[in-house]
Design an enzyme around this catalytic site. Structure first.
Site, short mmCIF file in Angstrom:
data_model
loop_
_atom_site.label_atom_id
_atom_site.label_comp_id
_atom_site.label_asym_id
_atom_site.label_seq_id
_atom_site.Cartn_x
_atom_site.Cartn_y
_atom_site.Cartn_z
N LEU A 63 64.62 8.66 23.98
CA LEU A 63 63.56 8.35 24.93
C LEU A 63 63.55 6.87 25.30
O LEU A 63 63.30 6.50 26.45
CB LEU A 63 62.20 8.80 24.41
CG LEU A 63 61.85 10.26 24.74
CD1 LEU A 63 62.83 11.27 24.18
CD2 LEU A 63 60.44 10.60 24.33
N VAL A 114 66.07 11.06 15.85
CA VAL A 114 66.96 10.85 16.98
C VAL A 114 66.15 10.71 18.28
O VAL A 114 66.50 9.91 19.15
CB VAL A 114 67.99 12.00 17.10
CG1 VAL A 114 68.86 11.83 18.34
CG2 VAL A 114 68.87 12.07 15.85
N CYS A 115 65.08 11.47 18.39
CA CYS A 115 64.30 11.54 19.63
C CYS A 115 63.86 10.18 20.17
O CYS A 115 64.03 9.90 21.36
CB CYS A 115 63.11 12.46 19.45
SG CYS A 115 63.55 14.14 18.96
N PRO A 116 63.30 9.28 19.33
CA PRO A 116 62.86 8.00 19.90
C PRO A 116 64.01 7.16 20.44
O PRO A 116 63.83 6.41 21.39
CB PRO A 116 62.15 7.30 18.74
CG PRO A 116 62.57 7.99 17.51
CD PRO A 116 62.94 9.40 17.91
#
Length: 187
Positions: free
Chosen positions: A51, A46-48
């Site tokens: 960002l 999920v993080c990318p």
């Protein structure tokens, strides 16, 4: 206990920004609005997406006088490697703060101690270094950069116009409210 109004503690951490390493301190944060955007870890799922979403409207945050700081408990070396390996993260030009000692994650109360990772937390900090807005979501729930930008804009408006407040779905230029007995239905 709420973190609203809490002054962030002094800190000094390494960051990866503009293909270089840099030290970022509390002094760098003071005097402007800031978004501290905590996420669990580099090289995840999920993080990318989050960002990249922030990277796509980073110029809008800058236009509001707000610096974006993404933060994970990874090192600045891992941030650099992720930036070099991921097409999504290659778009990131805002500072990626490294917090392997958990200084920031503890201060913002998002540290998952058993895992050594940070929760997904977004914190809007005013120019005096005080938290004005924050949200923390479960690990599998991504956030919306446009909504975070709207919250920065609302926080700035309220700070600049102390006698007015922003109603639900407020956008810059929309009508605001002036607190009074009329608004609570008491005459």
């Amino acid at each position: 206990m709420s973190l609203i109004g809490k002054e962030i503690s002094d800190f000094s951490v390494q960051a990866f920004v503009n293909n270089d390493f840099k030290t970022v301190t509390k002094a760098d944060v003071l005097g402007k609005w800031s978004l501290f955007f905590f996420y669990p870890a580099d090289f995840t799922f999920v993080c990318p997406t989050e960002l990249e979403d922030l990277a796509e409207i980073y110029a809008d945050f800058k236009a509001e006088g707000c610096e974006v700081y993404s933060v994970s408990c990874d090192t600045h070396f891992v941030h650099k490697a992720w930036h070099e390996e991921s097409e999504r993260i290659a778009k990131v030009t805002y500072p990626m703060l490294a917090d392997p000692a958990h200084v920031l994650a503890q201060d913002f109360e998002v540290l998952i101690e058993n895992d050594g990772l940070a929760e997904r937390g977004a914190f809007i900090v005013d120019p005096e270094g005080r938290i004005q807005v924050y949200e923390v979501t479960a690990g599998g729930i991504g956030r919306n950069a446009k909504e975070l930008l709207r919250l920065v804009q609302a926080a700035k408006f309220v700070a600049e116009h102390g006698d007015q407040v922003c109603p639900a779905k407020w956008q810059p230029g929309d009508k605001t409210l002036k607190p009074s007995l009329d608004l609570v239905g008491m005459l």
